[in-house]
Design a protein around this motif. Structure first.
Motif, PDB file in Angstrom:
ATOM      1  N   ILE A  84       0.876  -1.176   0.000  1.00  0.00           N
ATOM      2  CA  ILE A  84       0.000   0.000   0.000  1.00  0.00           C
ATOM      3  C   ILE A  84       0.906   1.216   0.000  1.00  0.00           C
ATOM      4  CG2 ILE A  84      -1.695   1.347   1.298  1.00  0.00           C
ATOM      5  CD1 ILE A  84      -2.727  -1.283   2.455  1.00  0.00           C
ATOM      6  N   GLU A  85       0.685   2.119  -0.926  1.00  0.00           N
ATOM      7  CA  GLU A  85       1.503   3.329  -0.988  1.00  0.00           C
ATOM      8  C   GLU A  85       0.598   4.507  -1.281  1.00  0.00           C
ATOM      9  OE1 GLU A  85       5.577   3.026  -2.563  1.00  0.00           O
ATOM     10  OE2 GLU A  85       4.998   4.672  -3.909  1.00  0.00           O
ATOM     11  N   GLN A  86       0.638   5.501  -0.400  1.00  0.00           N
ATOM     12  CA  GLN A  86      -0.290   6.625  -0.522  1.00  0.00           C
ATOM     13  C   GLN A  86       0.359   7.909  -0.015  1.00  0.00           C
ATOM     14  OE1 GLN A  86      -3.435   6.412  -1.816  1.00  0.00           O
ATOM     15  NE2 GLN A  86      -3.676   8.605  -1.612  1.00  0.00           N
ATOM     16  N   PRO A  87       0.320   8.991  -0.789  1.00  0.00           N
ATOM     17  CA  PRO A  87       0.822  10.274  -0.274  1.00  0.00           C
ATOM     18  C   PRO A  87      -0.157  10.877   0.733  1.00  0.00           C
ATOM     19  CG  PRO A  87      -0.016  10.539  -2.506  1.00  0.00           C
ATOM     20  CD  PRO A  87      -0.089   9.079  -2.209  1.00  0.00           C
ATOM     21  N   LEU A  88       0.355  11.241   1.900  1.00  0.00           N
ATOM     22  CA  LEU A  88      -0.456  11.859   2.957  1.00  0.00           C
ATOM     23  C   LEU A  88       0.326  13.037   3.529  1.00  0.00           C
ATOM     24  CD1 LEU A  88      -1.788   8.691   4.871  1.00  0.00           C
ATOM     25  CD2 LEU A  88      -2.956  10.001   3.095  1.00  0.00           C
ATOM     26  N   MET A  89      -0.108  13.522   4.671  1.00  0.00           N
ATOM     27  CA  MET A  89       0.575  14.601   5.375  1.00  0.00           C
ATOM     28  C   MET A  89       1.010  14.101   6.739  1.00  0.00           C
ATOM     29  SD  MET A  89       0.410  16.995   3.140  1.00  0.00           S
ATOM     30  CE  MET A  89       0.997  18.409   4.062  1.00  0.00           C
ATOM     31  N   GLY A  90       2.223  14.496   7.141  1.00  0.00           N
ATOM     32  CA  GLY A  90       2.724  14.165   8.468  1.00  0.00           C
ATOM     33  C   GLY A  90       2.897  15.434   9.281  1.00  0.00           C
ATOM     34  N   SER A  91       2.501  15.380  10.549  1.00  0.00           N
ATOM     35  CA  SER A  91       2.529  16.569  11.397  1.00  0.00           C
ATOM     36  C   SER A  91       3.226  16.257  12.713  1.00  0.00           C
ATOM     37  CB  SER A  91       1.102  17.065  11.668  1.00  0.00           C
ATOM     38  OG  SER A  91       1.111  18.151  12.563  1.00  0.00           O
ATOM     39  N   VAL A  92       4.112  17.188  13.112  1.00  0.00           N
ATOM     40  CA  VAL A  92       4.795  17.102  14.405  1.00  0.00           C
ATOM     41  C   VAL A  92       4.875  18.504  14.989  1.00  0.00           C
ATOM     42  CG1 VAL A  92       6.929  16.543  15.624  1.00  0.00           C
ATOM     43  CG2 VAL A  92       6.158  15.093  13.740  1.00  0.00           C
ATOM     44  N   GLY A  93       4.246  18.695  16.121  1.00  0.00           N
ATOM     45  CA  GLY A  93       4.321  19.996  16.792  1.00  0.00           C
ATOM     46  C   GLY A  93       3.836  21.145  15.948  1.00  0.00           C
ATOM     47  N   GLY A  94       2.822  20.939  15.138  1.00  0.00           N
ATOM     48  CA  GLY A  94       2.276  21.991  14.291  1.00  0.00           C
ATOM     49  C   GLY A  94       2.977  22.145  12.967  1.00  0.00           C
ATOM     50  N   ARG A  95       4.093  21.442  12.768  1.00  0.00           N
ATOM     51  CA  ARG A  95       4.799  21.496  11.492  1.00  0.00           C
ATOM     52  C   ARG A  95       4.323  20.348  10.615  1.00  0.00           C
ATOM     53  NH1 ARG A  95      11.308  22.166  10.524  1.00  0.00           N
ATOM     54  NH2 ARG A  95      11.223  22.250   8.237  1.00  0.00           N
ATOM     55  N   VAL A 133       4.291  13.351   3.118  1.00  0.00           N
ATOM     56  CA  VAL A 133       4.924  12.053   3.316  1.00  0.00           C
ATOM     57  C   VAL A 133       4.301  11.029   2.361  1.00  0.00           C
ATOM     58  CG1 VAL A 133       5.408  12.535   5.745  1.00  0.00           C
ATOM     59  CG2 VAL A 133       3.315  11.317   5.122  1.00  0.00           C
ATOM     60  N   ILE A 134       4.997   9.916   2.193  1.00  0.00           N
ATOM     61  CA  ILE A 134       4.464   8.789   1.432  1.00  0.00           C
ATOM     62  C   ILE A 134       4.370   7.610   2.391  1.00  0.00           C
ATOM     63  CG2 ILE A 134       4.836   7.172  -0.471  1.00  0.00           C
ATOM     64  CD1 ILE A 134       6.362   9.368  -1.906  1.00  0.00           C
ATOM     65  N   VAL A 135       3.157   7.225   2.711  1.00  0.00           N
ATOM     66  CA  VAL A 135       2.937   6.099   3.613  1.00  0.00           C
ATOM     67  C   VAL A 135       3.028   4.811   2.812  1.00  0.00           C
ATOM     68  CG1 VAL A 135       1.247   4.929   5.066  1.00  0.00           C
ATOM     69  CG2 VAL A 135       1.557   7.403   5.248  1.00  0.00           C
ATOM     70  N   ARG A 136       3.872   3.918   3.271  1.00  0.00           N
ATOM     71  CA  ARG A 136       4.017   2.619   2.603  1.00  0.00           C
ATOM     72  C   ARG A 136       3.687   1.528   3.614  1.00  0.00           C
ATOM     73  NH1 ARG A 136       8.543  -0.058  -1.292  1.00  0.00           N
ATOM     74  NH2 ARG A 136       7.494   1.357  -2.711  1.00  0.00           N
ATOM     75  N   GLY A 137       2.677   0.722   3.280  1.00  0.00           N
ATOM     76  CA  GLY A 137       2.311  -0.410   4.112  1.00  0.00           C
ATOM     77  C   GLY A 137       2.844  -1.699   3.514  1.00  0.00           C
ATOM     78  N   MET A 138       3.554  -2.477   4.320  1.00  0.00           N
ATOM     79  CA  MET A 138       4.138  -3.745   3.875  1.00  0.00           C
ATOM     80  C   MET A 138       3.930  -4.795   4.960  1.00  0.00           C
ATOM     81  SD  MET A 138       7.816  -2.221   2.537  1.00  0.00           S
ATOM     82  CE  MET A 138       8.397  -3.786   1.902  1.00  0.00           C
ATOM     83  N   ARG A 139       3.887  -6.041   4.547  1.00  0.00           N
ATOM     84  CA  ARG A 139       3.842  -7.099   5.541  1.00  0.00           C
ATOM     85  C   ARG A 139       5.107  -7.038   6.398  1.00  0.00           C
ATOM     86  NH1 ARG A 139       2.326 -12.160   1.677  1.00  0.00           N
ATOM     87  NH2 ARG A 139       4.331 -11.438   0.804  1.00  0.00           N
ATOM     88  N   LEU A 140       4.950  -7.344   7.671  1.00  0.00           N
ATOM     89  CA  LEU A 140       6.055  -7.171   8.608  1.00  0.00           C
ATOM     90  C   LEU A 140       7.292  -7.962   8.172  1.00  0.00           C
ATOM     91  CD1 LEU A 140       6.736  -5.729  11.225  1.00  0.00           C
ATOM     92  CD2 LEU A 140       5.988  -7.742  12.484  1.00  0.00           C
ATOM     93  N   ALA A 141       7.080  -9.180   7.692  1.00  0.00           N
ATOM     94  CA  ALA A 141       8.214  -9.999   7.247  1.00  0.00           C
ATOM     95  C   ALA A 141       8.904  -9.369   6.044  1.00  0.00           C
ATOM     96  CB  ALA A 141       7.732 -11.409   6.909  1.00  0.00           C
ATOM     97  N   ASP A 142       8.123  -8.729   5.173  1.00  0.00           N
ATOM     98  CA  ASP A 142       8.708  -8.090   3.988  1.00  0.00           C
ATOM     99  C   ASP A 142       9.526  -6.864   4.371  1.00  0.00           C
ATOM    100  OD1 ASP A 142       7.450 -10.001   2.458  1.00  0.00           O
ATOM    101  OD2 ASP A 142       5.681  -8.753   2.064  1.00  0.00           O
ATOM    102  N   ILE A 143       9.078  -6.122   5.374  1.00  0.00           N
ATOM    103  CA  ILE A 143       9.838  -4.952   5.840  1.00  0.00           C
ATOM    104  C   ILE A 143      11.198  -5.385   6.365  1.00  0.00           C
ATOM    105  CG2 ILE A 143       9.926  -3.065   7.513  1.00  0.00           C
ATOM    106  CD1 ILE A 143       6.890  -2.964   7.435  1.00  0.00           C
ATOM    107  N   ARG A 144      11.181  -6.417   7.203  1.00  0.00           N
ATOM    108  CA  ARG A 144      12.433  -6.861   7.825  1.00  0.00           C
ATOM    109  C   ARG A 144      13.356  -7.564   6.841  1.00  0.00           C
ATOM    110  NH1 ARG A 144       9.556  -9.086  13.403  1.00  0.00           N
ATOM    111  NH2 ARG A 144       9.131  -7.011  14.283  1.00  0.00           N
ATOM    112  N   ALA A 145      12.789  -8.054   5.719  1.00  0.00           N
ATOM    113  CA  ALA A 145      13.611  -8.740   4.714  1.00  0.00           C
ATOM    114  C   ALA A 145      14.108  -7.807   3.623  1.00  0.00           C
ATOM    115  CB  ALA A 145      12.801  -9.883   4.086  1.00  0.00           C
ATOM    116  N   ASN A 146      13.616  -6.568   3.597  1.00  0.00           N
ATOM    117  CA  ASN A 146      14.028  -5.623   2.561  1.00  0.00           C
ATOM    118  C   ASN A 146      15.403  -5.061   2.902  1.00  0.00           C
ATOM    119  OD1 ASN A 146      14.329  -2.991   1.145  1.00  0.00           O
ATOM    120  ND2 ASN A 146      12.313  -3.491   0.366  1.00  0.00           N
TER     121      ASN A 146
END
Length: 408
Positions: free
Chosen positions: A91-102, A106-119
């Motif tokens: 899953i890949e989707q452009p969104l917005m990320g906010s920290v302390g009003g800033r 961002v691009i949110v990428r969803g991956m299976r946990l095993a795939d993240i650790r194997a990349n």
């Protein structure tokens, strides 16, 4: 023996020796510049290729509207294709990320946990925290190092992700805002990825984006990136109206085509340096022939053939060119060895970042030496040096000893 003696300056021949020395240095600089630039261009292409394809695969099967509903069946069919080495749901989707009003894109990428650790591009480039803290339902994410710098964000601190496609209310659509904890910071080395990527487990991305059990795409890796389009061709008819297949050449064709054009142009432009150096060899040999006219006449009267005289001056010019090539090889590989230190030193001296990753894509200056290219550069330089000796050698061999000895 005669050629070796002519390489050293005789009385009143200091200027000829100076021109020959300049010719040697010019050949060395041309060869070094060609080797260094071509290696950097090769490294730039290889690094971009490896890192971009390491994150995006050789092709993606992307659902229309950003949704693939029956993806497990499609994933199984894709994995069975000859030439496909792996297929992963994403899953890949452009969104917005906010920290302390800033707020940052961002691009949110969803991956299976095993795939993240194997990349390897993610797991092998962790700069802080650990991927072990990532787990579905734990509201934890891994983010790029440049994004962490822009938001002044550290491991263990929260980041809010804003999804504009939120809940509908009588007053309009209310964006969905979910807070996550940074579990890890990674740096893959491609600026655009490091400044935008937020990686999370697939299940959390489905919840955030309200996709239920659907995914956005399937990332495909093949045994030959250049044949990705042909390997996935059997899927195209089955996916009509459901999804579209984009390979790496479609997605990055402009970038890699520009690199090929730039590499070709740089080779021919820098080859001009060697051509200029060869003309210096030509001029120094012409002056040497003029200075050694009496010597040539005496050698001819002693029985030296025209071919022997030609070999003397061909040897002189070729030795100069070969010595320049050897010096250029040493200088070129020295530049490549200390390339990053040179870039950093020039940046400190000038106060300017001459390797800006936001412009260059990569955070470090890459290099990859192709032995065949180095061989081609060496052969080109030696061949041009040899050709430059033919005219002066022919003029020397054409000297009439009777005329010379009569008037000189």
């Amino acid at each position: 023996m005669v050629a070796r003696r002519y390489l050293m300056p005789g009385q009143g021949e200091g200027f000829i020796f100076l021109v020959a020395g300049i010719s040697l240095v010019a050949v060395a600089l041309g060869v070094a510049a060609l080797i260094a630039v071509m290696s950097v261009m090769n490294g730039f292409r290889a690094e971009l290729f490896d890192r971009i394809l390491g994150l995006n695969g050789h092709a993606v099967v992307q659902g229309y509207g950003g949704r693939l509903e029956r993806w497990p069946q499609l994933l199984a069919e894709t994995q069975k294709l000859p030439g496909v080495t792996s297929a992963l749901p994403l899953i890949e989707q452009p969104l917005m990320g906010s920290v302390g009003g800033r707020v940052e894109g961002v691009i949110v990428r969803g991956m299976r946990l095993a795939d993240i650790r194997a990349n390897p591009e993610i797991a092998g480039n962790i700069r802080g925290g650990s991927l072990a803290a990532l787990a579905p339902g734990s509201n934890t994410v891994a983010i790029g190092a440049r994004l962490a710098e822009q938001l002044n964000l550290h491991v263990g601190e929260p980041i809010s992700l804003i999804n504009p496609a939120g809940q509908s209310t009588p007053f309009g659509t209310v964006p969905r805002i979910v807070s996550y904890t940074v579990a890890a910071v990674f740096e893959v080395g491609v600026y655009d990825y490091d400044k935008a990527f937020v990686v999370m487990p697939l299940e959390d991305a489905q919840t955030l984006l309200r996709l239920d059990d659907a995914v956005g795409m399937i990332e495909v890796v093949t045994d030959n990136p250049d044949n990705a389009k042909r390997i996935l061709e059997p899927l195209r008819q089955k996916l009509a109206g459901i999804a579209v297949i984009n390979d790496w050449q479609d997605s990055n064709s402009a970038l890699f085509s520009a690199l090929v054009v730039e590499q070709t142009v740089m080779f021919w432009v820098l080859s001009i340096i060697i051509v200029v150096a060869v003309f210096n060899i030509l001029s120094s040999l012409i002056m040497l022939v003029r200075a050694k006219t009496r010597d040539i006449a005496i050698l001819r009267t002693m029985g030296a053939s025209r071919g022997a005289i030609m070999r003397v001056f061909v040897s002189v010019g070729t030795i100069i060119g070969t010595a320049g090539v050897a010096a250029g090889l040493v200088l070129g590989f020295a530049l490549l060895t200390f390339r990053q230190e040179i870039v950093d030193g020039v940046s400190r001296l000038t106060g300017t970042n001459i390797w800006d990753p936001s412009v260059r894509y990569l955070t470090l200056l890459p290099a990859k030496t192709d032995p065949m290219e180095v061989l081609a550069i060496v052969v080109l330089a030696v061949l041009l040096s040899f050709l430059a000796t033919l005219y002066p050698a022919w003029k020397a061999a054409s000297t009439d000893p009777v005329t010379v000895l009569r008037y000189e």
